[in-house]
Design an enzyme around this catalytic site. Structure first.
Site, PDB file in Angstrom:
ATOM      1  N   CYS A   1       0.233  14.735  -7.031  1.00 50.17           N
ATOM      2  CA  CYS A   1      -0.173  13.907  -8.179  1.00 50.17           C
ATOM      3  C   CYS A   1      -1.435  13.109  -7.861  1.00 50.17           C
ATOM      4  O   CYS A   1      -1.576  12.543  -6.781  1.00 50.17           O
ATOM      5  CB  CYS A   1       0.969  12.954  -8.532  1.00 50.17           C
ATOM      6  SG  CYS A   1       0.586  11.838  -9.899  1.00 50.17           S
TER       7      CYS A   1
ATOM      8  N   CYS B   1      -2.573  11.274 -10.785  1.00 55.74           N
ATOM      9  CA  CYS B   1      -2.634  10.373 -11.946  1.00 55.74           C
ATOM     10  C   CYS B   1      -1.764   9.134 -11.759  1.00 55.74           C
ATOM     11  O   CYS B   1      -1.831   8.221 -12.565  1.00 55.74           O
ATOM     12  CB  CYS B   1      -2.208  11.102 -13.219  1.00 55.74           C
ATOM     13  SG  CYS B   1      -0.439  11.444 -13.340  1.00 55.74           S
TER      14      CYS B   1
ATOM     15  N   LYS C   1       0.860  -1.191   0.000  1.00 53.73           N
ATOM     16  CA  LYS C   1       0.000   0.000   0.000  1.00 53.73           C
ATOM     17  C   LYS C   1       0.893   1.237   0.000  1.00 53.73           C
ATOM     18  O   LYS C   1       1.815   1.333   0.802  1.00 53.73           O
ATOM     19  CB  LYS C   1      -0.891   0.016   1.244  1.00 53.73           C
ATOM     20  CG  LYS C   1      -1.887   1.159   1.246  1.00 53.73           C
ATOM     21  CD  LYS C   1      -2.581   1.368   2.567  1.00 53.73           C
ATOM     22  CE  LYS C   1      -3.371   0.166   3.004  1.00 53.73           C
ATOM     23  NZ  LYS C   1      -4.149   0.428   4.231  1.00 53.73           N
TER      24      LYS C   1
ATOM     25  N   CYS D   1       3.264  16.348  -8.184  1.00 53.25           N
ATOM     26  CA  CYS D   1       2.988  16.375  -9.621  1.00 53.25           C
ATOM     27  C   CYS D   1       4.246  16.831 -10.355  1.00 53.25           C
ATOM     28  O   CYS D   1       4.888  17.802  -9.943  1.00 53.25           O
ATOM     29  CB  CYS D   1       1.840  17.350  -9.893  1.00 53.25           C
ATOM     30  SG  CYS D   1       1.543  17.662 -11.644  1.00 53.25           S
TER      31      CYS D   1
ATOM     32  N   HIS E   1       0.865  14.020 -15.950  1.00 52.12           N
ATOM     33  CA  HIS E   1      -0.558  13.862 -16.262  1.00 52.12           C
ATOM     34  C   HIS E   1      -0.880  14.389 -17.660  1.00 52.12           C
ATOM     35  O   HIS E   1      -1.833  13.936 -18.285  1.00 52.12           O
ATOM     36  CB  HIS E   1      -1.419  14.558 -15.201  1.00 52.12           C
ATOM     37  CG  HIS E   1      -1.168  16.023 -15.101  1.00 52.12           C
ATOM     38  ND1 HIS E   1      -0.244  16.554 -14.224  1.00 52.12           N
ATOM     39  CD2 HIS E   1      -1.692  17.047 -15.792  1.00 52.12           C
ATOM     40  CE1 HIS E   1      -0.227  17.865 -14.368  1.00 52.12           C
ATOM     41  NE2 HIS E   1      -1.100  18.191 -15.316  1.00 52.12           N
TER      42      HIS E   1
HETATM   43  S1  FES Z   1      -1.261  14.734 -11.573  1.00 47.49           S
HETATM   44 FE1  FES Z   1       0.169  13.154 -11.783  1.00 47.49          FE
HETATM   45  S2  FES Z   1       1.884  14.128 -12.617  1.00 47.49           S
HETATM   46 FE2  FES Z   1       0.431  15.682 -12.413  1.00 47.49          FE
END
Ligand code: FES
Length: 131
Positions: A96, A98, A79, A107, A111
Site C-alpha cells: 500500500c 495510499c 513512526k 494493498c 486506494h
Molecule cells: S495502495 Fe493503499 S490500498 Fe492499495
C-alpha cells in the site's frame, strides 16, 4: 479587572441586544442590507470559536483535518515502520502507498475508493521475484 467586568456585564450584552435578530422566522426575510451587514461580525466570531473548539476537542477532526497522510494505520505509534523479508514473498506482493489499507502494509484495494473520492491516482507498489 473593572474593565473586564464592564465588558462582560455592559458592553457585550448591549452590543448583542442591538443586533437585528428578528422575533419570527419570517423576520429573517425582511432584514435589510445593513441588518445583514451587522450580523456578519458576530456570526464570523461564533463560527470561528465553534470551529476552533471543534478542532481542539474532536480527536477525529484533528486527524481528519491535520493534513496527515496516515489517518488509520497504527496511529498510536510515533513512526510506522514495516520490515518484510524478501524470502517471505511468494511470487509477488502489492504494498500500500495510499495509507488506507486495512491490511497494512499490503494493498487491499482501498486506494480505488480514495482515488474515486479525491481524483487522486495512487496505486500500490508491486514487488515481484525474478524468475
Ligand atoms: S495502495 Fe493503499 S490500498 Fe492499495
Amino acid at each position: 479587572m473593572q474593565s473586564v467586568a464592564h465588558l462582560v456585564k455592559v458592553s457585550v450584552p448591549g452590543y448583542l441586544s442591538e443586533l437585528p435578530i428578528p422575533d419570527t422566522f419570517g423576520g429573517w426575510f425582511r432584514l435589510g442590507f445593513k441588518d445583514w451587514l451587522a450580523l456578519v461580525p458576530p456570526t464570523a466570531l461564533a463560527a470561528g470559536v465553534g470551529y476552533t473548539v471543534y478542532r481542539a476537542y474532536c480527536p477525529k477532526a484533528r486527524v481528519a483535518c491535520s493534513g496527515r497522510t496516515n489517518k488509520i494505520v497504527q496511529l498510536s505509534n510515533p513512526k510506522v515502520v514495516d520490515t518484510i523479508d524478501v524470502e517471505d514473498i511468494s511470487e509477488k506482493a502489492a504494498f500500500c502507498r495510499c495509507w488506507k489499507s486495512k491490511n497494512w502494509p499490503y494493498c487491499d484495494g482501498s486506494h480505488a475508493n480514495h482515488n474515486k473520492e479525491t481524483g487522486d491516482n495512487i496505486g500500490p507498489v508491486i514487488v515481484k521475484k525474478n524468475k
